[in-house]
Design an enzyme around this catalytic site. Sequence first.
Site, short mmCIF file in Angstrom:
data_model
loop_
_atom_site.label_atom_id
_atom_site.label_comp_id
_atom_site.label_asym_id
_atom_site.label_seq_id
_atom_site.Cartn_x
_atom_site.Cartn_y
_atom_site.Cartn_z
CG HIS A 160 4.34 -3.37 3.19
ND1 HIS A 160 4.01 -4.42 2.75
CD2 HIS A 160 3.91 -3.18 4.38
CE1 HIS A 160 2.91 -4.80 3.57
NE2 HIS A 160 2.89 -3.88 4.31
CG ASP A 196 2.85 -7.88 8.93
OD1 ASP A 196 3.35 -7.34 10.10
OD2 ASP A 196 2.22 -7.62 8.17
CG HIS A 198 -0.35 -6.27 5.99
ND1 HIS A 198 -0.40 -5.80 7.42
CD2 HIS A 198 -1.73 -5.57 5.58
CE1 HIS A 198 -1.25 -5.47 7.58
NE2 HIS A 198 -2.17 -5.24 6.76
CG ASP A 285 -0.17 -7.25 11.18
OD1 ASP A 285 0.34 -8.40 11.07
OD2 ASP A 285 0.35 -6.37 10.25
C1 OKS Z 1 -4.91 0.75 3.80
C2 OKS Z 1 -4.05 -0.35 4.68
C3 OKS Z 1 -2.89 0.14 4.92
C4 OKS Z 1 -1.90 -1.35 5.58
C5 OKS Z 1 -0.76 -1.14 5.58
C6 OKS Z 1 -0.11 -2.14 6.20
C7 OKS Z 1 0.89 -2.06 7.12
C8 OKS Z 1 1.27 -3.38 7.65
N1 OKS Z 1 -5.63 1.38 4.46
N2 OKS Z 1 2.31 -3.89 7.12
O1 OKS Z 1 2.73 -5.42 7.52
O2 OKS Z 1 1.13 -3.78 9.00
ZN ZN Z 2 1.36 -6.04 8.53
#
Ligand code: OKS
Ligand code: ZN
Length: 343
Positions: A160, A196, A198, A285
């Site tokens: 991110h 991932d 996300h 995830d």
């Molecule tokens: C808000 C959600 C936050 C998600 C962060 C994502 C972290 C992750 N409650 N990114 O790949 O796993």
């Molecule tokens: Zn993630």
Amino acid sequence: MLIVHSDATRDRRTLTELFAGQLVAPFECPERVDYIIERARTESIGEIRGPDEHGLEPVLAIHDADYIDFLRVAWRDWQAAGYEGEAIPNIWPTRRMPGGPIPRHIEGRLGYYALAGETSLNADTFEAALLSKDIALTAVDQVLDSGAPAFALCRPPGHHAARDQYGGYCFINNVAVSAQRALDRGHQRVAILDIDFHHGNGTQDIFYERSDVLTLSLHGDPMDEFPYFLGFANETGRGEGEGYNVNYPLPSGTDYARWAQALDDAIARVRDFAPDMLIIALGVDTFENDPISSFTLQSDDYLDIGARLKRIGLPTLFVMEGGYAVEEIGVNAINVLKGFDNA
Ligand code: OKS
Ligand code: ZN
């Protein structure tokens, strides 16, 4: 497969994450690495070695110097302001007030450099981010030197993080820094495939106008999932980079059959690009029991993912990203490596 790991990743332990209107114990916790390394040992995945220091030069090849300076002093300045909790942003330069100078006050600077508000900073954060990129850089150097695959057990994660923004538990973009390292050591083209749950918004943004790094990401549809504001299918690159970014937004409830179709399409795109190296942003995830995600992959599916990635036939670096079903994270992450090694 070689694993690069450091026990010192345990030293990042924030106490708070802003989640659902409450401060909770962070999902991105030190135990994640414990479970993965324990499973790597039980399954005899390969040699486990520590990271070498690589300094800031490879970081500054990706991230802005003022951003890295901010990460270095953020906790000091937060404390100097008299604040007692961990550092969490609460105001941003949003659509109606962009364009001003970078604020002087730490509260303003946090909002300027943060892309989201869940991730706390504390006294350990900057050192932890540096350690994580050293783990990635040590692993990419091994792949470059030997041609053999390697796994960077990075924590905190990185995908991110943009050139001047942190969030989603990420500070330094480990896969981006690794890809740039490979290019600076003589490679012509590198592909980064992000599996991932996300969207890898930071990685996409960093390479968006470049044709030497192909970025691909399979992820929960940003209409419904973090990071919400990037990761749509019509984001294909800009200028020189047009055609070198590929997004696969997938609906909530996506199972392995559907997910693997997207993976196969992404693999075909990687093959067409004919890179010198493949970097996998490895989040698990996507697992059915992940507490903050909505796909339904099962533990055995990760073996199959590894096997499909092996068949591409490229020098491959795996870099750890997300995965929060902590008790199963070891089995799931190591299954990818096992599937790869045994294919
Ligand atoms: C808000 C959600 C936050 C998600 C962060 C994502 C972290 C992750 N409650 N990114 O790949 O796993
Ligand atoms: Zn993630």
